[in-house]
Design an enzyme around this catalytic site. Sequence first.
Site, PDB file in Angstrom:
ATOM      1  N   HIS A 265       0.841  -1.206   0.000  1.00  0.00           N
ATOM      2  CA  HIS A 265       0.000   0.000   0.000  1.00  0.00           C
ATOM      3  C   HIS A 265       0.872   1.250   0.000  1.00  0.00           C
ATOM      4  O   HIS A 265       1.412   1.647   1.033  1.00  0.00           O
ATOM      5  CB  HIS A 265      -0.923  -0.053   1.230  1.00  0.00           C
ATOM      6  CG  HIS A 265      -1.899   1.069   1.291  1.00  0.00           C
ATOM      7  ND1 HIS A 265      -2.447   1.515   2.470  1.00  0.00           N
ATOM      8  CD2 HIS A 265      -2.446   1.848   0.332  1.00  0.00           C
ATOM      9  CE1 HIS A 265      -3.269   2.502   2.228  1.00  0.00           C
ATOM     10  NE2 HIS A 265      -3.288   2.746   0.937  1.00  0.00           N
TER      11      HIS A 265
ATOM     12  N   GLU B 220       2.791   0.693   3.373  1.00  0.00           N
ATOM     13  CA  GLU B 220       2.179  -0.179   4.379  1.00  0.00           C
ATOM     14  C   GLU B 220       2.095  -1.582   3.752  1.00  0.00           C
ATOM     15  O   GLU B 220       1.551  -1.736   2.654  1.00  0.00           O
ATOM     16  CB  GLU B 220       0.767   0.368   4.686  1.00  0.00           C
ATOM     17  CG  GLU B 220       0.087  -0.236   5.876  1.00  0.00           C
ATOM     18  CD  GLU B 220      -1.273   0.427   6.143  1.00  0.00           C
ATOM     19  OE1 GLU B 220      -1.980   0.823   5.190  1.00  0.00           O
ATOM     20  OE2 GLU B 220      -1.642   0.532   7.332  1.00  0.00           O
TER      21      GLU B 220
END
Length: 284
Positions: A141, A153
């Site tokens: 992410h 992430e």
Amino acid sequence: MTTINTVGVIGAGQMGSGIAQVMATAGNTVILVDMAQAQLDKAKAGIEKSLAKFVAKEKITAEQQQAALGNLTFATSNDALKEADLVVEAIVENEGVKVGLFKELDNLLKPGAILASNTSSISITRLAAATKRPEQVIGMHFMNPVPLMTLVEIIRGAQTSDATYTAIDALTKALNKTPVVANDYPGFISNRVLMPMINEAIYTVYEGVGTPEAVDTVMKLGMNHPMGPLTLADFIGLDTCLAILNVLHDGFGDPKYRPCPLLKQYVDAGWHGKKAGRGFYTYD
Ligand code: CAA
Ligand code: NAD
């Protein structure tokens, strides 16, 4: 550990184009795929502009700029991804559409290839379960704008293998970004914390407490946020914000995540934020 040299990116919107750019700058061979040729043309122009800016600021050399551009190819068919070691999916934030794509990619890609999703909120475990390679599925992410933001992430689904995690962790560091691991629950860490603030900012406008400008100024000058929450919502895309809030609301069954009716109305009107020319503000 899977060796990653050739990277496919699907979805040439604001996120996919940035992901393709940073992957190519780090020396990977990159194939950027979108079903819309116009989006590929826009992505190519955006990447060229961004790399030129980095050269002007002496963050990269002209040679690195040319090498990055030379590493990039563009395609409208997923067939171009057959040789990829990793595919990062960055299409619309819709679970049904992503599941369909993951099934297709699972049949198309070579057996060792890793399938990553840039989803903001959707279950990695469920995307993985749609494939016959759940241990090679992971969340990667990136944050918007990808060339400037240093966080990635990383979301481990219930079945993500240690080898897949290690490969994606190493790649993230090779992109000069900082990985942070999150477990697979709706919105992960980033959007579980960010979206309730954005939603509350929208309620504050909806209930007439303040104008969008007032709310943004309070958060910029009062809390030192680089962008006010409504400017940020426009920047992310109001369609994406609504999709994320729906995942949080459905996933936790908690009314504290209920999307503001004003957000729903803007999305219904097609006011999807900066990319659409209108959201809480208007754009050229
Ligand atoms: N490539 C290269 N340069 C870029 C660029 C890009 N893609 N985008 C902007 N820049 C440049 C600008 O042109 C500008 O250059 P000049 O100094 O030459 O004018 C420079 O970077 C700084 O930009 P700005 O002056 O416009 O503004 P800024 O200093 O405020 O920085 C910002 C811009 C980094 C985006 C900053 O406003 C910021 O951090 N905003 C918040 C971003 C954020 O929160 N992102 C996360 C969103 S949530 C998410 O991504 C997850 C999700 O799932 C929804
Ligand atoms: P966007 O609307 O800018 O772009 C999406 C792109 O995907 C479009 O170019 C569209 O043509 C393409 N697309 C849709 N379905 C496709 C398919 N089946 N095959 C090929 N291309 C397809 O969206 P975005 O903001 O780049 O978001 C993409 C993903 O990244 C979403 O999952 C979103 O939640 C996530 N994300 C967004 C942000 C953000 O700030 N916008 C940040 C982090 C993660």
